[in-house]
Design a protein around this motif. Structure first.
Motif, PDB file in Angstrom:
ATOM      1  N   TRP A 199      40.703  40.996  38.248  1.00  0.00           N
ATOM      2  CA  TRP A 199      40.967  40.128  39.389  1.00  0.00           C
ATOM      3  C   TRP A 199      41.516  40.969  40.543  1.00  0.00           C
ATOM      4  N   TYR A 200      41.558  40.367  41.709  1.00  0.00           N
ATOM      5  CA  TYR A 200      42.072  41.015  42.914  1.00  0.00           C
ATOM      6  C   TYR A 200      43.451  40.447  43.234  1.00  0.00           C
ATOM      7  N   ASN A 201      44.355  41.355  43.540  1.00  0.00           N
ATOM      8  CA  ASN A 201      45.685  40.965  44.007  1.00  0.00           C
ATOM      9  C   ASN A 201      45.896  41.596  45.380  1.00  0.00           C
ATOM     10  N   PRO A 202      45.813  40.795  46.448  1.00  0.00           N
ATOM     11  CA  PRO A 202      45.907  41.373  47.798  1.00  0.00           C
ATOM     12  C   PRO A 202      47.290  41.907  48.131  1.00  0.00           C
ATOM     13  N   ARG A 245      48.237  46.777  47.405  1.00  0.00           N
ATOM     14  CA  ARG A 245      47.257  47.655  48.037  1.00  0.00           C
ATOM     15  C   ARG A 245      48.000  48.798  48.730  1.00  0.00           C
ATOM     16  N   VAL A 277      45.543  49.448  38.071  1.00  0.00           N
ATOM     17  CA  VAL A 277      45.462  48.910  39.433  1.00  0.00           C
ATOM     18  C   VAL A 277      44.961  50.019  40.338  1.00  0.00           C
ATOM     19  N   GLU A 335      42.748  49.315  46.146  1.00  0.00           N
ATOM     20  CA  GLU A 335      42.219  48.145  46.853  1.00  0.00           C
ATOM     21  C   GLU A 335      42.715  46.831  46.260  1.00  0.00           C
ATOM     22  N   GLY A 336      43.599  46.900  45.267  1.00  0.00           N
ATOM     23  CA  GLY A 336      44.150  45.690  44.679  1.00  0.00           C
ATOM     24  C   GLY A 336      43.346  45.151  43.504  1.00  0.00           C
ATOM     25  N   LEU A 337      42.393  45.928  43.003  1.00  0.00           N
ATOM     26  CA  LEU A 337      41.613  45.505  41.844  1.00  0.00           C
ATOM     27  C   LEU A 337      42.382  45.840  40.572  1.00  0.00           C
ATOM     28  N   LYS A 396      42.565  45.667  36.355  1.00  0.00           N
ATOM     29  CA  LYS A 396      41.806  45.542  35.098  1.00  0.00           C
ATOM     30  C   LYS A 396      42.805  45.484  33.951  1.00  0.00           C
ATOM     31  N   GLU A 412      31.661  39.560  35.000  1.00  0.00           N
ATOM     32  CA  GLU A 412      31.424  40.897  35.532  1.00  0.00           C
ATOM     33  C   GLU A 412      30.141  41.498  34.961  1.00  0.00           C
TER      34      GLU A 412
END
Length: 384
Positions: free
Chosen positions: A24-27, A30, A73, A76-78, A80, A124
């Motif tokens: 997921w992305y965590n803004p 970053r 992490v 870019e905030g991705l 896993k 994914e």
């Protein structure tokens, strides 16, 4: 999926090991790699991160995931996050075709709190790639084989809220070799031996005890192998065992009846009903394969009087001259009346003997039909 540990038919549960890969992305996490010494990826303890509350709806046990797992992490905030899971999930099992059954269990992944306005679920990788990877990971030669994994997306509506769901259908198949060797093969041997016992003469005193011993042995076999059968439901193999047991019981009862009938026919034969007489005539007609062919000159439908059960072979008197006393007995009216009575009774005795042979033949053919049907059914179920 890395292993299928157990499938409990009684509790309707499947125990498996999964590797859950969540991305997921965590803004809010970053950074600029150029300002941080070129670092583009770091690992952080999962307990310091926000984790999506993804759960499995079919889960029937406490989550025993190990603590202290790490998440990766990037700049870019991705994020896993991978974790192994021992999943005890409920599964609707259909055991009718046991041990040739195939099951389709579902694993539904969804968010418990967040609706589609906050969390949207997606894939994914393609499900075919996940299925192939799972089949390569499962190296154990256990009872179950993974056939494939299929996936579909849906939205669950609860009141005015909607939740994203990803449903995986796990298709598994049981390896039947253990049950065929330990259940079907011994049962088939016992039934075949019972069928071969029809080659023993009907008037033999050893046929009934032999069938009783087989019946007792079959019951002991069922008691010993009861642990291999499912505790719930009525699978097809239980119906097969019930039919085998019923055939052996009917065969024993028929042997007892035939023994009693032959004893009665040689002492005081009862009159034969007309419908049964007609049936015997049709059975012994030239168009049919009669088990006993009447000899030339014999008017009855059965064997000659010299070969009936309970009848002694005639003794030929050669060179012996009957004395006056013997000649008087032979020529007496009582002796002639007894001979006439025996001559009148002999056709009736032949009919009852022929009836016993007909019953033996019919039951023997029923055994052959049942064994052939069983073998064909096992081959079809195993290959499909």
């Amino acid at each position: 999926m890395s292993a299928i540990v157990e499938v409990d038919a009684q509790l309707q549960l499947m125990t498996s090991f999964l590797w859950l890969n969540v991305i997921w992305y965590n803004p809010f996490i970053r950074w600029n790699p150029e300002e941080c010494g070129g670092i583009r990826k770091i690992s952080i303890a999962a307990e310091y991160l926000w984790l999506p509350d993804i759960f499995i709806e079919e889960f029937m046990d406490v989550d025993q995931t190990a603590t202290g797992l790490m998440a990766y992490v990037n700049s870019e905030g991705l994020i896993k996050y991978d974790k192994p899971m021992k999943v005890v999930s409920i599964c609707n099992l259909d055991i009718f075709y046991f041990p040739f059954d195939e099951q389709n269990c579902t694993l539904t992944f969804s968010s418990f709190i967040y609706t589609v306005e906050n969390v949207v679920l997606g894939m994914e990788k393609k499900v075919q790639e996940i299925s192939n990877t799972s089949q390569n990971l499962i190296r154990s030669k256990g009872e179950w084989v993974l056939l494939g994994i299929h996936q579909r997306m849906m939205k669950m509506t609860v009141g005015t809220n909607q939740y994203d769901q990803i449903i995986f259908h796990v298709a598994i198949r049981r390896r039947p070799r253990l049950y065929v060797i330990n259940l079907l093969v011994p049962s088939g041997f016992l039934v075949a031996i019972d069928a071969l016992s029809f080659y023993l003469p009907a008037e033999s005193e050893n046929r009934a005890p032999f069938k009783m011993t087989l019946l007792l042995g079959y019951n002991v076999f069922l008691l010993m192998m009861n642990d291999l059968l499912p505790a719930t439901g009525t699978p097809l193999i239980s119906v097969y065992f019930a039919l085998c047991l019923s055939l052996m019981v009917v065969s024993l009862l028929e042997t007892i009846f035939i023994t009693y009938l032959l004893h009665l026919a040689t002492t005081q034969p009862p009159p034969m009903p007309q419908w049964l007489h007609s049936l015997l005539l049709y059975w012994a007609s030239p168009r049919k394969c009669s088990p006993t062919v009447p000899q030339k000159g014999n008017k009855g439908l059965g064997p000659t009087p010299n070969h009936l059960p309970g009848m002694k072979e005639p003794v030929e008197l050669v060179g012996k001259v009957a004395g006056p006393r013997e000649a008087e007995l032979i020529g007496s009216p009582e002796s002639r009346a007894q001979e006439e009575q025996e001559a009148q009774r002999q056709p009736l005795v032949d009919l009852w003997v022929q009836f016993s042979h007909m019953m033996d033949t019919l039951l023997f053919r029923l055994y052959l039909l049942f064994m052939a049907t069983s073998v064909v059914t096992v081959i079809i179920l195993w290959n499909t």
